[in-house]
Design a protein around this motif. Structure first.
Motif, PDB file in Angstrom:
ATOM      1  N   SER B 169       0.819  -1.210   0.000  1.00 35.95           N
ATOM      2  CA  SER B 169       0.000   0.000   0.000  1.00 35.95           C
ATOM      3  C   SER B 169       0.853   1.261   0.000  1.00 35.95           C
ATOM      4  O   SER B 169       0.336   2.344  -0.244  1.00 35.95           O
ATOM      5  CB  SER B 169      -0.998   0.007   1.154  1.00 35.95           C
ATOM      6  N   MET B 170       2.178   1.133   0.242  1.00 36.70           N
ATOM      7  CA  MET B 170       3.065   2.293   0.091  1.00 36.70           C
ATOM      8  C   MET B 170       3.020   2.795  -1.353  1.00 36.70           C
ATOM      9  O   MET B 170       2.899   3.997  -1.600  1.00 36.70           O
ATOM     10  CB  MET B 170       4.514   1.908   0.411  1.00 36.70           C
ATOM     11  N   GLU B 171       3.150   1.860  -2.277  1.00 35.41           N
ATOM     12  CA  GLU B 171       3.133   2.251  -3.688  1.00 35.41           C
ATOM     13  C   GLU B 171       1.744   2.730  -4.092  1.00 35.41           C
ATOM     14  O   GLU B 171       1.603   3.677  -4.855  1.00 35.41           O
ATOM     15  CB  GLU B 171       3.566   1.067  -4.561  1.00 35.41           C
ATOM     16  N   GLU B 172       0.725   2.066  -3.551  1.00 38.94           N
ATOM     17  CA  GLU B 172      -0.638   2.489  -3.860  1.00 38.94           C
ATOM     18  C   GLU B 172      -0.887   3.890  -3.325  1.00 38.94           C
ATOM     19  O   GLU B 172      -1.534   4.709  -3.980  1.00 38.94           O
ATOM     20  CB  GLU B 172      -1.641   1.504  -3.269  1.00 38.94           C
ATOM     21  N   SER B 174       1.226   6.243  -3.012  1.00 37.48           N
ATOM     22  CA  SER B 174       1.874   7.199  -3.905  1.00 37.48           C
ATOM     23  C   SER B 174       1.024   7.434  -5.152  1.00 37.48           C
ATOM     24  O   SER B 174       0.823   8.582  -5.565  1.00 37.48           O
ATOM     25  CB  SER B 174       3.259   6.687  -4.284  1.00 37.48           C
ATOM     26  N   ALA B 175       0.514   6.362  -5.741  1.00 43.40           N
ATOM     27  CA  ALA B 175      -0.346   6.497  -6.919  1.00 43.40           C
ATOM     28  C   ALA B 175      -1.584   7.297  -6.542  1.00 43.40           C
ATOM     29  O   ALA B 175      -2.025   8.195  -7.269  1.00 43.40           O
ATOM     30  CB  ALA B 175      -0.737   5.128  -7.445  1.00 43.40           C
ATOM     31  N   ASP B 176      -2.127   7.002  -5.371  1.00 44.09           N
ATOM     32  CA  ASP B 176      -3.329   7.672  -4.901  1.00 44.09           C
ATOM     33  C   ASP B 176      -3.087   9.166  -4.714  1.00 44.09           C
ATOM     34  O   ASP B 176      -3.968   9.979  -4.915  1.00 44.09           O
ATOM     35  CB  ASP B 176      -3.747   7.041  -3.572  1.00 44.09           C
ATOM     36  N   LEU B 177      -1.847   9.520  -4.340  1.00 43.47           N
ATOM     37  CA  LEU B 177      -1.526  10.932  -4.108  1.00 43.47           C
ATOM     38  C   LEU B 177      -1.112  11.623  -5.403  1.00 43.47           C
ATOM     39  O   LEU B 177      -0.615  12.734  -5.384  1.00 43.47           O
ATOM     40  CB  LEU B 177      -0.436  11.054  -3.049  1.00 43.47           C
ATOM     41  N   TRP B 183       7.307   8.027 -11.305  1.00 42.98           N
ATOM     42  CA  TRP B 183       7.651   8.815 -10.118  1.00 42.98           C
ATOM     43  C   TRP B 183       7.468   8.004  -8.849  1.00 42.98           C
ATOM     44  O   TRP B 183       8.210   8.157  -7.884  1.00 42.98           O
ATOM     45  CB  TRP B 183       6.811  10.092 -10.079  1.00 42.98           C
ATOM     46  N   THR B 184       6.442   7.141  -8.836  1.00 48.69           N
ATOM     47  CA  THR B 184       6.250   6.295  -7.664  1.00 48.69           C
ATOM     48  C   THR B 184       7.480   5.429  -7.451  1.00 48.69           C
ATOM     49  O   THR B 184       7.962   5.262  -6.331  1.00 48.69           O
ATOM     50  CB  THR B 184       5.002   5.404  -7.848  1.00 48.69           C
ATOM     51  N   PHE B 185       8.023   4.906  -8.554  1.00 47.39           N
ATOM     52  CA  PHE B 185       9.210   4.064  -8.424  1.00 47.39           C
ATOM     53  C   PHE B 185      10.365   4.844  -7.793  1.00 47.39           C
ATOM     54  O   PHE B 185      10.976   4.385  -6.835  1.00 47.39           O
ATOM     55  CB  PHE B 185       9.630   3.516  -9.786  1.00 47.39           C
TER      56      PHE B 185
ATOM     57  N   TYR C  87      -2.053   2.682   6.953  1.00 53.43           N
ATOM     58  CA  TYR C  87      -1.675   4.102   6.860  1.00 53.43           C
ATOM     59  C   TYR C  87      -0.642   4.366   5.787  1.00 53.43           C
ATOM     60  O   TYR C  87      -0.585   5.436   5.217  1.00 53.43           O
ATOM     61  CB  TYR C  87      -1.180   4.670   8.202  1.00 53.43           C
ATOM     62  N   ALA C  88       0.251   3.378   5.496  1.00 49.86           N
ATOM     63  CA  ALA C  88       1.240   3.527   4.431  1.00 49.86           C
ATOM     64  C   ALA C  88       1.991   4.850   4.533  1.00 49.86           C
ATOM     65  O   ALA C  88       2.153   5.567   3.558  1.00 49.86           O
ATOM     66  CB  ALA C  88       0.584   3.380   3.050  1.00 49.86           C
TER      67      ALA C  88
END
Lengths: 311, 271, 366
Positions: B169-172, B174-177, B183-185, C87-88
Motif C-alpha cells: 500500500s506504500m506504492e498504492e 503514492s499512486a493515490d496521491l 515517479w512512484t518508483f 496508513y502507508a
C-alpha cells in the motif's frame, strides 16, 4: 480549511480528461499484462541463454562428428555409444557416487551447525549467518585451488607433517583421489547447503518443542519426532543444491581427482576441447541431465513416502 | 525477532558441545582458504612447510605484469555490466513477482531460479553450441551473457525479500496521491528497496568477477582473471604469483560480499 | 443517465478468477456525504473501495465519479484520495515530506508548501511535528498524518479503509469524534470502510451493509436499526429477536400477525404487503421489551419465565422463555432504577413482557 488559490483536485480533473492512449489504458486494466511486461526482459535473456541453447544441444546430440564439421543427419548413434561402451556408464556411476557421498557428508556436517545457529544463537544471529555463508560467494576455482595447496604432494599436510617429523615420505593418496574430490566438494558447498537447512529449522515454532517435552518426550525423541521431520524440506532442498551441481563439476576433479577421480564433467569438457567431438559432448550433457532428473524424482518420491510413513 | 526475550527457556538453554562444534566448523570452513594468502607471503617458490620468510615480491611481480592488468580490466568490465543489468532486471522481475497477480507466476519463478540447480557445465556447453552455430565469435560479450544467466537468479533472490518486506500500500498510496508509475518508483519503491539494490550489485559483481565454469567455455582471446589463473596453474614456477593474485581476489570478494550481506539484510531482521 | 449522485456505481461485478468478489452492486453516494461500507471481512467492502480508488478494475459495470466514467482512469489521475488501513506512511520521509508528497506536481514555492503543510498539521492537531521521523509516531499520529496527506490535495472524495481498526478502544472512540468533526469542517465526501457496526452507526450519514459481494441495504443508521429489510441486516446490526408468524387480514382496513410466542399483534397496513395466511417473521430488538413484575393493565403483553441473566453495568441482559417459542427471547434494560442485588430478576421467576406494536419489524419468512 482556508481557501487557497490552489485546487489540486481541479487540476487533476483536467488532467484526467486528457485522453489516455489505448495502450496505457490496456495496461491499466490488465494487471497480468503489466506483470508480464515487467518480467519480459528477464524471461527473454533466460530464453536466449537457457531454452534455445538447450534445444540446439538436443539437436546436436543427434548429429555426429564428420572430420572438422558435423554430419547433421539425425541419429541415435551417440546415445547408443553411451549405452554400449562401459566407460560412460562407469563414469556416470562414479560421478553420482562421488556427488552422493559429498552430499551426505555435507548435510551431516552442516545440519548441527544450522541447528546451533537456529536454536542456540540469540545475539548477532545475522553475523553468524553471514559468516557461515560468506565463503560460498567467493571464487569456486580458488576454494578448490586452496585444497590443492593443502593436499598436494608437497602441500600443507605433507610438508607440515614431514617438518614435524610425523611422516617420512609424503602421503601420496591425499591428492589425485576420490577422497580428495569428496572432501573438496563437501567443503566448497557447505556454505551453500547450510542456508536452506537453517531456514527450515528457524521456522520451527519453539512452542512445538516445548509441547513435545511437556507431553513426555526426551531430547532425542523430541528431535526425531519434531525437529527432524519439520526440517526435512530444508534437508531435501540442500541435498538438491549440492548433488545436482556437483555431478557436473569438472574443476575439482581436474585439479584434485587424477585418473581415479575423473568425473563425467571432465569427459564432457574433453569432448568440447581436445577430443573435439561436440555431438558426443552434447549427448553426454543430455544423458547427464536425464539421469539427474531421474535420480531427483526417485529421491523426492522416496523422501515423500518416508515422510508419510513417519507421519 | 522474539528470540531475545526467551533466552533462558528450556529449549534454548546453552548447549556446550554444539557451541564447540560450531567454532570448529567455522575454523574448518575458513582455514583452507587462508593458506592461500599465507603462502603468498612466503619467500620461496615452493608451496610447502616450513615457511621461508616474509616477502612481497610475488605481489610486486604481479604489478608489473600486463596480462594481469588486462585480465583484471576484463573481469571488472564484465562484472560491472553483469551487475548493472542483472540488478535492473532483478528489480523489475521482483516487483512483478511480488506486486501483480500473474497466471503462471510460480512456473516463471522456477524458470528464473533454474540456473541455481543445473550444473554450470551444461549451460556452458549449451551456450557454446548455440553461439558457434550462430557464428558468434567468443568474446567478453559472450562471457557477459553467460554470467548474466548465472547472476540473474541471485539478483532476484536478493531483491525478492526486499519487495516482500514492504507494504504494497506504500506504492498504492503514492499512486493515490497523484504520482504515476515512474515517479512512484523513484520516490517510494527505489528508496525502500535501495539496500537490496546495493546488495544485489555487489553480489552479482562478485559472482561474475569470480566465475570460472561458464567463462571457461565462453571466453575468446580476452581472458578474465579466473581464466588467467587457470592458465597459470599449469606452470609450477608461477604458483607463488598465482597465490598472490588469488589472495587479492579472495580479499576483494570477501569484502564485497560481506558488505552486500550486511546491507542486504539491513532492516529485514527485525521485521 | 441523469442523476445528482456524486459517485454512481452501476451494475458493478468483480471476479478474481472464478471467485466473485462483487456481485451486481448499484449505489449512489451524494456530495459531502459520510458514507460507510459495513460488513464482515471478505464481504467485498474493501474491494469496492479499491475500485473507487482505481487499484482494482471492474469486471463489468461502471463507476462514475463526479459524472466522469472512471474505468480507464489510473489511480494517480483520480480526484479521490485514500487513507490506507496500514496508513502507508512513507518510512524514508519525515512527517512534513509525507504530507507534502502529493504536492510535487503543483509547482509550488517552498514557503507555499510549508504553509500548506503547517495548515494541515494544525488541522490534525499535530503542530510542530513536521520534522519527526515516520517511525517515531504512534498509531493515532500515523492515522492523522495519513489523513493530512490525503486532505492537503483537496480531493473530491476521501476513501478510508478501516482507518481506526489498528487503534485501541479509547483512542478509537476519540478518533471517531474527530473524524466526524473533520468531515463536517472540510465538507468532502467520505467513503468509509469498517466491520464495526457501532463505528458505522456513530459516524455515518448513510451505511451500505454488504455481505458475500452483495449490498443488502443502504440506509441511514436509524433506518438500518429500526427498519432492517432482511433478517441478515437485522441480525448484523445490533441484536434481534425473531418470531415466526402468519398474516391475518380482517377485511381491508385491519391486519394482524399471529406469532409463535407473542400471540396476535396488530400491524399497520403499510408494514404488511403479504396476503392473508402468508408466513412472515416478526422481529423485535431486546430493548423494545419491557420487563414487568406484575401483569400490566393494558397494551400488549405476554407472560414469561426468567432464564439466564447477565449484568453489564449500565444495563443488564435477560433471557426469558415464552410458551410456544423454543429459543429464549433476549431482553435488554437499563439499570437506572436498580441499585441493589435483590432488586434484580432471578432465574425461574415469573415475569411479564410488554411491547409496543410500533416497534415491531415485519420481515419475509426464511
Amino acid at each position: 480549511m482556508a481557501d487557497t488559490s490552489l485546487s489540486p483536485a481541479e487540476a487533476r480533473q483536467s488532467a484526467e480528461r486528457i485522453k489516455t492512449s489505448w495502450f496505457s489504458a490496456l495496461l491499466y486494466r490488465s494487471e497480468a499484462l503489466r506483470g508480464y511486461l515487467l518480467m519480459s526482459p528477464t524471461i527473454l535473456i533466460l530464453t536466449i541463454g537457457i531454452i534455445i541453447p538447450f534445444f540446439i544441444l538436443v539437436a546436436m546430440s543427434l548429429w555426429t562428428r564428420d572430420g572438422f564439421g558435423f554430419d547433421t543427419t539425425l541419429t541415435m548413434a551417440n546415445y547408443a555409444r553411451t549405452w554400449d561402451e562401459p566407460i560412460f556408464g562407469a563414469l556416470l556411476q562414479r560421478s553420482f557416487w562421488i556427488s552422493g557421498v559429498a552430499t551426505v557428508a555435507t548435510i551431516l556436517v552442516c545440519y548441527p551447525m544450522a541447528y546451533y545457529v537456529a536454536f542456540h544463537v540469540h545475539k548477532n544471529k545475522m553475523m553468524w549467518i553471514i559468516l557461515m555463508t560468506l565463503p560460498f560467494w567467493t571464487s569456486y576455482l580458488l576454494r578448490v585451488f586452496a585444497w590443492k595447496v593443502i593436499l598436494g604432494y608437497e602441500g600443507v599436510i605433507n610438508s607440515g607433517f614431514m617438518s614435524l617429523g610425523l611422516i617420512e615420505a609424503p602421503l601420496e593418496f591425499l591428492l589425485y583421489s576420490q577422497t580428495a574430490v569428496i572432501i573438496t566438494l563437501a567443503h566448497a558447498w557447505a556454505a551453500f547447503a547450510i542456508l536452506p537447512m537453517y531456514v527450515s529449522l528457524e521456522k520451527i515454532d519453539k512452542s512445538l518443542l516445548e509441547a513435545a517435552t511437556d507431553l513426555g518426550d526426551g531430547p532425542v525423541a523430541r528431535f526425531l519426532r519434531i525437529t527432524l521431520p519439520l526440517s526435512m524440506p530444508g534437508i531435501i532442498a540442500a541435498s538438491f543444491l549440492i548433488f545436482i551441481p556437483t555431478t557436473g563439476d569438472y574443476i575439482t576433479p581436474a585439479l584434485l581427482g587424477g585418473p581415479d577421480g575423473a568425473m563425467i564433467g571432465n569427459f564432457i569438457q574433453l569432448q568440447f576441447g581436445p577430443v573435439n567431438n561436440w555431438p558426443m559432448g552434447a549427448t553426454l550433457s543430455i544423458v547427464l541431465m536425464l539421469w539427474i532428473s531421474a535420480i531427483a524424482l526417485v529421491f523426492l518420491f522416496v523422501t515423500k513416502k518416508a515422510q508419510d510413513k513417519i507421519a | 525477532m522474539s528470540a531475545r526475550g526467551d533466552t533462558g527457556t528450556y529449549i534454548k538453554r546453552p548447549n556446550r558441545p554444539l557451541q564447540i562444534y560450531a567454532v570448529i566448523f567455522l575454523i574448518v570452513l575458513y582455514v583452507p582458504v587462508l593458506f592461500i594468502p599465507m603462502f603468498s607471503f612466503n619467500d620461496s617458490i615452493y608451496v610447502r612447510f616450513p615457511l621461508q620468510g616474509f616477502t612481497l615480491q610475488w605481489y610486486a611481480e604481479l604489478w608489473s605484469r600486463d596480462a594481469v592488468w588486462a585480465a583484471l580490466f576484463n573481469s571488472v568490465k564484465v562484472g560491472a555490466v553483469v551487475a548493472a543489468i542483472s540488478t535492473i532486471l532483478g528489480v523489475v522481475a521482483a516487483r512483478a513477482i511480488t506486486r501483480y497477480r500473474i497466471p503462471g507466476k510460480s512456473a516463471l519463478v522456477t524458470f528464473i531460479m533454474m540456473p541455481l540447480v543445473i550444473p554450470g557445465i551444461i549451460f556452458g556447453v549449451a551456450l557454446l553450441v548455440l553461439l558457434s552455430r550462430m557464428g558468434v565469435p567468443l568474446s567478453l560479450y559472450t562471457v557477459t551473457l553467460g554470467h548474466l544467466i548465472v547472476c540473474l537468479p541471485f539478483a532476484v533472490a536478493t531483491l525478492l525479500p526486499r519487495f516482500e518486506g514492504f507494504d504494497p500500500s506504500m506504492e498504492e498510496a503514492s499512486a493515490d496521491l497523484g504520482e504515476n508509475g515512474w515517479w512512484t518508483f523513484w520516490r517510494v519503491t527505489f528508496p525502500m528497496v535501495f539496500p537490496g539494490v546495493v546488495a544485489s550489485l555487489l553480489l552479482t559483481f562478485t559472482i561474475s568477477f569470480d566465475e570460472f565454469i561458464m567463462a571457461f567455455f565462453l571466453t575468446g582471446t580476452d581472458a578474465t582473471l579466473p581464466m588467467y589463473i587457470w592458465g597459470q596453474l599449469r606452470f609450477p614456477q608461477e604458483f607463488p604469483s598465482v597465490l598472490a593474485l588469488s589472495s587479492l581476489i579472495l580479499f576483494i570478494s570477501f569484502i564485497l560480499v560481506f558488505i552486500a550481506q550486511r546491507v542486504g539484510r539491513m532492516g529485514l531482521e527485525d521485521a | 443517465m441523469k442523476n445528482d449522485a456524486f459517485i454512481s456505481i452501476r451494475n458493478v461485478n468483480k471476479y478474481f478468477g472464478s471467485f466473485q468478489a462483487i456481485d451486481n452492486v448499484n449505489m449512489d453516494i451524494g456530495e459531502g456525504e459520510f458514507f460507510s461500507l459495513l460488513g464482515a471481512s471478505g464481504c467485498g467492502k474493501t474491494t469496492l473501495l479499491r475500485m473507487l480508488a482505481g487499484f482494482e478494475s471492474t469486471s463489468d459495470g461502471e463507476i462514475l465519479i463526479d459524472g466522469q466514467p472512471s474505468a480507464d482512469v489510473p489511480p494517480h489521475h483520480r480526484p479521490v484520495n485514500m487513507v490506507f488501513q496500514s496508513y502507508a506512511i512513507f518510512p524514508h520521509l519525515n512527517v512534513a515530506d509525507n504530507i507534502a508528497y502529493g504536492l510535487r506536481k503543483h509547482k509550488l514555492s517552498k514557503p507555499q508548501k510549508q504553509e500548506m503543510v503547517d495548515e494541515m498539521l494544525e488541522l490534525i492537531k499535530l503542530p510542530g511535528y513536521g520534522k519527526r521521523k515516520a517511525n517515531e509516531l504512534s498509531g493515532g499520529q500515523r492515522q492523522r498524518i495519513a489523513l493530512a496527506r490525503a486532505l492537503i490535495l483537496k480531493p473530491k472524495v476521501l476513501l478510508l479503509d478501516e482507518p481506526l481498526g489498528a487503534l485501541d478502544k479509547q483512542l478509537r472512540e476519540q478518533m471517531q469524534l474527530e473524524l466526524r468533526a473533520l468531515q463536517r469542517q472540510v465538507g468532502i465526501t467520505f467513503v468509509f470502510v469498517t466491520h464495526d457496526q457501532e463505528e458505522a452507526l456513530t459516524l455515518s450519514d448513510r451505511i451500505a451493509v454488504m455481505s458475500g459481494g452483495k449490498v443488502l441495504q443502504v440506509d441511514t443508521p436509524e433506518g438500518l436499526y429500526e427498519a432492517p429489510k432482511t433478517r441478515e441486516v437485522a441480525s448484523f446490526i445490533g441484536n434481534m429477536n425473531f418470531f415466526q408468524g402468519t398474516v391475518r387480514r380482517n377485511g381491508s382496513s385491519e391486519a394482524a400477525i399471529e406469532t409463535q410466542g407473542l400471540g396476535s399483534i396488530p400491524i399497520s397496513l403499510e408494514k404488511v404487503t403479504k396476503p392473508d395466511g402468508a408466513p412472515v417473521q416478526v422481529a423485535l430488538r431486546p430493548e423494545k421489551f419491557e420487563l414487568l413484575e406484575e401483569e400490566p393493565t393494558g397494551g400488549h403483553f405476554v407472560s414469561a419465565k426468567m432464564d439466564k441473566t447477565a449484568y453489564l453495568g449500565e444495563r443488564s441482559h435477560y433471557y426469558v422463555t415464552l410458551d410456544g417459542k423454543s429459543e429464549p427471547v433476549a431482553v435488554s434494560s437499563t439499570n437506572q432504577f436498580v441499585a441493589r442485588d435483590d432488586d434484580r430478576w432471578k432465574e425461574g421467576e415469573p415475569v411479564w413482557l410488554s411491547w409496543s406494536p410500533e416497534a415491531v419489524v415485519v420481515l419475509d419468512a426464511d
